[in-house]
Design a protein around this motif. Sequence first.
Motif, mmCIF file in Angstrom:
data_model
loop_
_atom_site.group_PDB
_atom_site.id
_atom_site.type_symbol
_atom_site.label_atom_id
_atom_site.label_comp_id
_atom_site.label_asym_id
_atom_site.label_seq_id
_atom_site.Cartn_x
_atom_site.Cartn_y
_atom_site.Cartn_z
ATOM 1 N N ALA A 91 0.851 -1.183 0.000
ATOM 2 C CA ALA A 91 0.000 0.000 0.000
ATOM 3 C C ALA A 91 0.892 1.241 0.000
ATOM 4 C CB ALA A 91 -0.897 0.023 1.233
ATOM 5 N N VAL A 92 0.262 2.375 -0.193
ATOM 6 C CA VAL A 92 0.932 3.649 0.075
ATOM 7 C C VAL A 92 0.676 3.983 1.542
ATOM 8 C CG1 VAL A 92 1.094 6.093 -0.479
ATOM 9 C CG2 VAL A 92 0.642 4.433 -2.298
ATOM 10 N N TYR A 93 1.733 4.239 2.271
ATOM 11 C CA TYR A 93 1.635 4.536 3.696
ATOM 12 C C TYR A 93 1.774 6.046 3.907
ATOM 13 C CZ TYR A 93 1.763 -0.373 4.921
ATOM 14 O OH TYR A 93 1.432 -1.709 5.061
ATOM 15 N N TYR A 94 0.810 6.589 4.635
ATOM 16 C CA TYR A 94 0.766 8.026 4.896
ATOM 17 C C TYR A 94 0.994 8.303 6.375
ATOM 18 C CZ TYR A 94 -1.512 8.264 0.328
ATOM 19 O OH TYR A 94 -1.805 8.156 -1.015
ATOM 20 N N CYS A 95 1.843 9.271 6.635
ATOM 21 C CA CYS A 95 2.093 9.728 7.995
ATOM 22 C C CYS A 95 1.071 10.813 8.334
ATOM 23 C CB CYS A 95 3.506 10.293 8.072
ATOM 24 S SG CYS A 95 3.915 11.154 9.595
ATOM 25 N N THR A 96 0.655 10.848 9.583
ATOM 26 C CA THR A 96 -0.239 11.913 10.046
ATOM 27 C C THR A 96 0.281 12.496 11.347
ATOM 28 O OG1 THR A 96 -1.661 10.446 11.356
ATOM 29 C CG2 THR A 96 -2.253 10.769 9.042
#
Length: 121
Positions: A91-96
Motif C-alpha cells: 500500500a501507500v503509507y501516509y504519515c499523520t
Amino acid sequence: QVQLVESGGGLAQPGGSLRLSCAASGIIFSMNAMGWFRQAPGKQRELVASITTGGTINYAEAVKGRFTISIDNAKNTVFLQMNSLKPEDTAVYYCTADLRERRWNTVNKYWGRGTQVTVSS
C-alpha cells in the motif's frame, strides 16, 4: 506551514521487514499524536497505527504483533517498524500528525505525501 516528510518505503519480500520514518517540521506549538494510515489500490484508506505524545498506542487488528509504532517527541518524528510483512501490506503509507500550530489554534490533522511499500517475492 507544517510539513511531514516520510522515508523508508520500498520493496520487501514476504516475511521481511521495513522501517518507516516521518518527521514533522514547521510551526508547531504542540503535538498531540502521530500515526500511519495506508491505502491499497482499490481500497479505502485505513488506520495502521497511532501513538500519542503520552505513549498511548493503537494498532489495526491486521498489524498487531507485527508492526511497532514509536515516537521521538523531541524531534516530532514517528517510526513504524514493520516485521513479518505480507503481500496484503502492500500500500501507500501516509504519515499523520495531530497538532496545534499556535497556542490559539485548534488541533488539526496533517498528512504526508505517502511512501510506497510493496511486499512481493
